[in-house]
Every structure is written in C-alpha cells, then in structure tokens.
Design an enzyme around this catalytic site. Structure first.
Site, PDB file in Angstrom:
ATOM      1  N   CYS A 116       0.081  30.124  -9.752  1.00  0.00           N
ATOM      2  CA  CYS A 116       1.180  30.854 -10.403  1.00  0.00           C
ATOM      3  C   CYS A 116       1.272  30.587 -11.907  1.00  0.00           C
ATOM      4  O   CYS A 116       2.048  31.235 -12.605  1.00  0.00           O
ATOM      5  CB  CYS A 116       2.501  30.525  -9.726  1.00  0.00           C
ATOM      6  SG  CYS A 116       2.589  31.209  -8.067  1.00  0.00           S
ATOM      7  N   HIS A 256       8.522  32.202 -14.579  1.00  0.00           N
ATOM      8  CA  HIS A 256       7.797  32.617 -13.376  1.00  0.00           C
ATOM      9  C   HIS A 256       8.808  32.961 -12.281  1.00  0.00           C
ATOM     10  O   HIS A 256       9.806  32.267 -12.104  1.00  0.00           O
ATOM     11  CB  HIS A 256       6.877  31.484 -12.925  1.00  0.00           C
ATOM     12  CG  HIS A 256       6.217  31.760 -11.609  1.00  0.00           C
ATOM     13  ND1 HIS A 256       5.541  32.930 -11.351  1.00  0.00           N
ATOM     14  CD2 HIS A 256       6.153  31.033 -10.451  1.00  0.00           C
ATOM     15  CE1 HIS A 256       5.083  32.916 -10.117  1.00  0.00           C
ATOM     16  NE2 HIS A 256       5.441  31.785  -9.550  1.00  0.00           N
ATOM     17  N   ASN A 286       7.399  37.390  -5.595  1.00  0.00           N
ATOM     18  CA  ASN A 286       6.517  36.536  -6.392  1.00  0.00           C
ATOM     19  C   ASN A 286       5.127  37.178  -6.435  1.00  0.00           C
ATOM     20  O   ASN A 286       4.410  37.186  -5.436  1.00  0.00           O
ATOM     21  CB  ASN A 286       6.458  35.148  -5.742  1.00  0.00           C
ATOM     22  CG  ASN A 286       5.595  34.162  -6.531  1.00  0.00           C
ATOM     23  OD1 ASN A 286       4.871  34.557  -7.446  1.00  0.00           O
ATOM     24  ND2 ASN A 286       5.661  32.901  -6.159  1.00  0.00           N
TER      25      ASN A 286
HETATM   26  O1  UT7 Z   1       5.169  30.293  -7.038  1.00  0.00           O
HETATM   27  C1  UT7 Z   1       4.501  29.141  -6.679  1.00  0.00           C
HETATM   28  C2  UT7 Z   1       5.401  28.020  -6.433  1.00  0.00           C
HETATM   29  N1  UT7 Z   1       6.207  28.267  -5.266  1.00  0.00           N
HETATM   30  C3  UT7 Z   1       7.497  28.014  -5.306  1.00  0.00           C
HETATM   31  O2  UT7 Z   1       8.021  27.651  -6.319  1.00  0.00           O
HETATM   32  C4  UT7 Z   1       8.266  28.128  -4.012  1.00  0.00           C
HETATM   33  C5  UT7 Z   1       9.170  26.949  -3.839  1.00  0.00           C
HETATM   34  N2  UT7 Z   1       9.890  26.951  -2.581  1.00  0.00           N
HETATM   35  C6  UT7 Z   1      10.864  27.840  -2.274  1.00  0.00           C
HETATM   36  O3  UT7 Z   1      11.121  28.764  -3.010  1.00  0.00           O
HETATM   37  C7  UT7 Z   1      11.683  27.581  -1.036  1.00  0.00           C
HETATM   38  O4  UT7 Z   1      11.365  26.321  -0.514  1.00  0.00           O
HETATM   39  C8  UT7 Z   1      11.492  28.650   0.085  1.00  0.00           C
HETATM   40  C9  UT7 Z   1      12.097  29.972  -0.341  1.00  0.00           C
HETATM   41  C10 UT7 Z   1      10.012  28.825   0.392  1.00  0.00           C
HETATM   42  C11 UT7 Z   1      12.212  28.196   1.360  1.00  0.00           C
HETATM   43  O5  UT7 Z   1      13.590  27.950   1.082  1.00  0.00           O
HETATM   44  P1  UT7 Z   1      14.283  26.579   1.499  1.00  0.00           P
HETATM   45  O6  UT7 Z   1      15.697  26.690   1.108  1.00  0.00           O
HETATM   46  O7  UT7 Z   1      13.475  25.455   0.911  1.00  0.00           O
HETATM   47  O8  UT7 Z   1      14.172  26.629   3.061  1.00  0.00           O
HETATM   48  P2  UT7 Z   1      13.492  25.564   4.047  1.00  0.00           P
HETATM   49  O9  UT7 Z   1      12.004  25.690   3.998  1.00  0.00           O
HETATM   50  O10 UT7 Z   1      14.100  24.222   3.820  1.00  0.00           O
HETATM   51  O11 UT7 Z   1      13.991  26.098   5.435  1.00  0.00           O
HETATM   52  C12 UT7 Z   1      15.384  26.055   5.827  1.00  0.00           C
HETATM   53  C13 UT7 Z   1      15.546  26.662   7.194  1.00  0.00           C
HETATM   54  C14 UT7 Z   1      14.555  26.128   8.220  1.00  0.00           C
HETATM   55  O12 UT7 Z   1      15.201  26.080   9.452  1.00  0.00           O
HETATM   56  P3  UT7 Z   1      15.745  24.678  10.029  1.00  0.00           P
HETATM   57  O13 UT7 Z   1      14.560  23.784  10.107  1.00  0.00           O
HETATM   58  O14 UT7 Z   1      16.750  24.215   9.002  1.00  0.00           O
HETATM   59  O15 UT7 Z   1      16.343  25.061  11.340  1.00  0.00           O
HETATM   60  C15 UT7 Z   1      13.473  27.189   8.263  1.00  0.00           C
HETATM   61  O16 UT7 Z   1      12.795  27.216   9.495  1.00  0.00           O
HETATM   62  O17 UT7 Z   1      15.285  28.074   7.116  1.00  0.00           O
HETATM   63  C16 UT7 Z   1      14.266  28.440   8.055  1.00  0.00           C
HETATM   64  N3  UT7 Z   1      13.478  29.535   7.513  1.00  0.00           N
HETATM   65  C17 UT7 Z   1      13.849  30.821   7.600  1.00  0.00           C
HETATM   66  N4  UT7 Z   1      14.912  31.413   8.165  1.00  0.00           N
HETATM   67  C18 UT7 Z   1      15.004  32.760   8.057  1.00  0.00           C
HETATM   68  C19 UT7 Z   1      12.312  29.460   6.812  1.00  0.00           C
HETATM   69  N5  UT7 Z   1      11.915  30.686   6.457  1.00  0.00           N
HETATM   70  C20 UT7 Z   1      12.855  31.545   6.930  1.00  0.00           C
HETATM   71  C21 UT7 Z   1      13.001  32.955   6.858  1.00  0.00           C
HETATM   72  N6  UT7 Z   1      14.085  33.512   7.442  1.00  0.00           N
HETATM   73  N7  UT7 Z   1      12.106  33.748   6.233  1.00  0.00           N
END
Ligand code: UT7
Length: 331
Positions: A116, A256, A286
């Site tokens: 990225c 970004h 993204n």
């Molecule tokens: O561009 C390159 C660099 N990349 C980035 O900068 C991305 C950085 N990361 C992020 O933007 C975020 O971590 C994400 C958007 C990918 C995820 O958001 P988060 O707030 O960190 O969510 P999480 O991974 O901690 O997941 C929270 C909960 C989980 O459920 P439990 O374990 O709490 O029951 C996931 O299973 O949300 C669940 N979950 C979803 N729920 C609904 C994960 N993906 C989804 C989804 N829809 N699409």
C-alpha cells in the site's frame, strides 16, 4: 544555486464501472453494511469485470486520462513507473506494456512493489530522477486489480479492497514547488501479518496451494491496524515538525485509504480539521497503490498553487512513510 525541485504537473484517474456495494456483500458473506461502515468507512468499491484484463488495463486508462487532459506528448515521457502489488504477470514488467500502449515509445519503464506504500515510494523515485536533472518527464501510475487476489468467501478481506488506478506526471519546477521532504520506512517483521503465501519463490503454485487458498491475501487485521495507526500518525507529525509546519500551514492531508479510523487518528495527531482531509474510501475501498493518486484525481479542482500537502501511507511489508509536497498549479 537553487535545488531543482520535482513537481506534479498533471493527474489522471480511472475506476471500473462495476460497483460492489456493502448490500451485495451481505449476500455473499456473513457481514452487514453497519459493521463495514462503522469499522472501515467503506460503502462500495469498484471491480474490474472485463475478461482477460489485468492491472495494465486500469493503468492505461488512468494514463490516457492524464494525457488527454494535460496534452502532454507521450513521446516526450522519459520514464514510466507503475506502482502495483498486482502486476499483470509475475515476470515481465506491467510498466513496459503500459508504456508501449500509451505511446511512450521513448521511455524506459519498470514496476515498483511496496504494497500500500507503492505510490508513496514511487513519488520519491519519480522526484529523484527529476531532481538529479537526468530526466524531464516521469509518469508515475498507481494501479491495482485487488479483486484478482481476494477470496470472496473471506469476510475479513473481501469487504476492504477494490480496483482502480491513478496517474501523476512529475516535471522540473524552478519556483521551488513540488516534493519538499520525505520520511520513508520499512520493517520486515510485518510480512507475517499481511501477505500472499504461495506463488512466490518460497512456495510455488501447486495443486496443494490452490486447494489451501494460499494465493489469496491473508491479513491479520488487528495487528496491521495497530502498527498502521501509530506509524502513519508518527511519520506525518515528524514531517510537519521538521519542516516547521503547524496545522494552519497544511492545506491537505492525502492519506492512504485503508480504514477511516486510521485516517482520523492521523488527522487528529496533526491537528487537522476534517475539511482538510482527502477521503474517497467510502466510494472505492482500499485500492492499494491507487489510493493516493485517486485522491489527487478527485480533489484536483480544489487544489491551489502553493498548497502544502502531506501524503501518508502504511502497507504490508511493513512499508510506510510521509511526503511533504507543495502543489504546483491551479486547474
Ligand atoms: O492497506 C494496508 C494496510 N491495511 C490496513 O491498514 C488494515 C488495518 N486493519 C483494519 O482496518 C481492521 O483491522 C479491519 C477493518 C480489517 C477489521 O476491523 P477490526 O475492528 O480490527 O475487527 P476485528 O478483526 O478485531 O474483528 C472484530 C469482530 C470479530 O468477531 P469476534 O471475534 O469479536 O466475535 C470478527 O470475526 O468482527 C468480526 N468480523 C466481521 N463481522 C462482520 C470480521 N470481519 C467481519 C465482517 N463483517 N466483514
């Protein structure tokens, strides 16, 4: 003698027509519009549906848009740099094909891959060639067909990425405008958190790797988020400090577009109000190497000669950094 600076003198952009909305994603994986919007800021993304077309298709469209708007003669372009994480082919630079197709027949070309941060790092490369006095016209294109490496049954990644391309022309500037300062970093500790396991030299493609879905993007979102949020804010603050810029001096943050929460944290750290922050993540998601030039493409009409822009990016690798650039024209 005044140092030769390298300015952006034209921009172009392209996104495919097909819109993949959060509503449609709700029918594909277990997710919902509210979760995606509140966690990422994304409402929809564009997907390239044309058969047998890869990243070069997007890159050529963006370059053609720039050429048509600016009137630059492609034969005068010295160097075409394509920043991409999704080249057309594993071997044979996408940039070489793009340069030929747009009529940049006198240019040399190659690809740059820093996930990225590809476009940000490419800005440094493009500007260096100009500042050295060696070349006069460098075309930098950020393009990615992320849909080619995404598993649309994996809700943790398929909601994030989209396809698109943007282009910027770099030329010498004798008024001191253009790239002023940069701070670029990498840390290989990050490669475990955001990667594609197979298809490279460690794990070539096999029936096994296909069965195990190892050709798709894997991301440990939480870990990447933690690193991204602190590092993007740190480098943006650092570049402001060492150039004696206060929040009043900065007209635009060009961040970004990975996650609206990361963008907000960076803007807060810099003391910038929301109206100084370029945003299009809600429309494109993204697009990896294309996010920064697509922002310039979308906001070009609002930019004024002399505006101070701070670019910031964070990506897989890890790769990250910030660039301070003075805008060089009114459109
Ligand atoms: O561009 C390159 C660099 N990349 C980035 O900068 C991305 C950085 N990361 C992020 O933007 C975020 O971590 C994400 C958007 C990918 C995820 O958001 P988060 O707030 O960190 O969510 P999480 O991974 O901690 O997941 C929270 C909960 C989980 O459920 P439990 O374990 O709490 O029951 C996931 O299973 O949300 C669940 N979950 C979803 N729920 C609904 C994960 N993906 C989804 C989804 N829809 N699409």
């Amino acid at each position: 003698m005044k140092k030769q600076t390298a300015a952006i003198t034209a921009v172009g952009g392209y996104v495919p027509e097909f819109v993949l909305s959060n509503k449609v994603l709700e029918t594909m994986v277990e997710t919902n519009d509210e979760w995606i919007t509140s966690r990422t800021g994304i409402k929809e993304r564009r997907i390239l549906k044309k058969e047998n077309q890869g990243t070069s298709y997007l890159a050529i469209k963006a370059a053609e848009d720039l050429i048509a708007k600016s009137g630059v003669d492609p034969k005068e372009i010295d160097f075409v740099l394509v920043a991409t994480a999704t080249p057309d082919l594993p071997v044979a630079a996408t940039a070489a094909y793009v340069a030929s197709e747009i009529g940049a027949v006198n240019a040399f070309s190659y690809d740059l891959q820093a996930a990225c941060s590809s476009f940000l790092f490419g800005m440094s490369t493009a500007a260096s060639y100009i500042e050295s006095g060696r070349y006069k016209k460098v075309l930098l294109i950020g393009a990615d067909k992320m849909s080619s490496i995404i598993d649309y049954t994996d809700r943790t990644t398929c909601i994030i990425f989209g396809d698109g391309a943007g282009a910027a022309l770099f030329e010498p500037n004798d008024e001191g405008l253009g790239l002023q300062d940069e701070y670029l970093r990498t840390d290989g500790v990050g490669r475990q958190f955001l990667k594609i396991d197979a298809g490279g030299s460690i794990l070539p493609a096999s029936e096994e790797t296909i069965k195990n879905k190892q050709h798709y993007v894997y991301q440990d979102g939480k870990s990447v988020f933690k690193f991204a949020v602190s590092n993007m804010a740190d480098v943006s603050a650092l570049i402001m400090d060492r150039n004696n810029l206060t929040h009043d001096d900065v007209q635009w943050l060009v961040p970004h577009q990975a996650n609206k929460r990361i963008i907000n944290a960076t803007a807060n750290r810099m003391g910038l109000d929301a109206d100084k922050v370029m945003i299009n993540i809600h429309r494109y998601g993204n697009t990896t190497s294309a996010t920064l030039p697509l922002l310039l493409f979308d906001y070009e009409k609002q930019l004024k000669k002399g505006d101070n822009l701070i670019f910031a990016a964070f990506g897989g690798g890890f790769t990250w950094g910030s660039i301070y650039l003075k805008w060089a024209y009114n459109s």
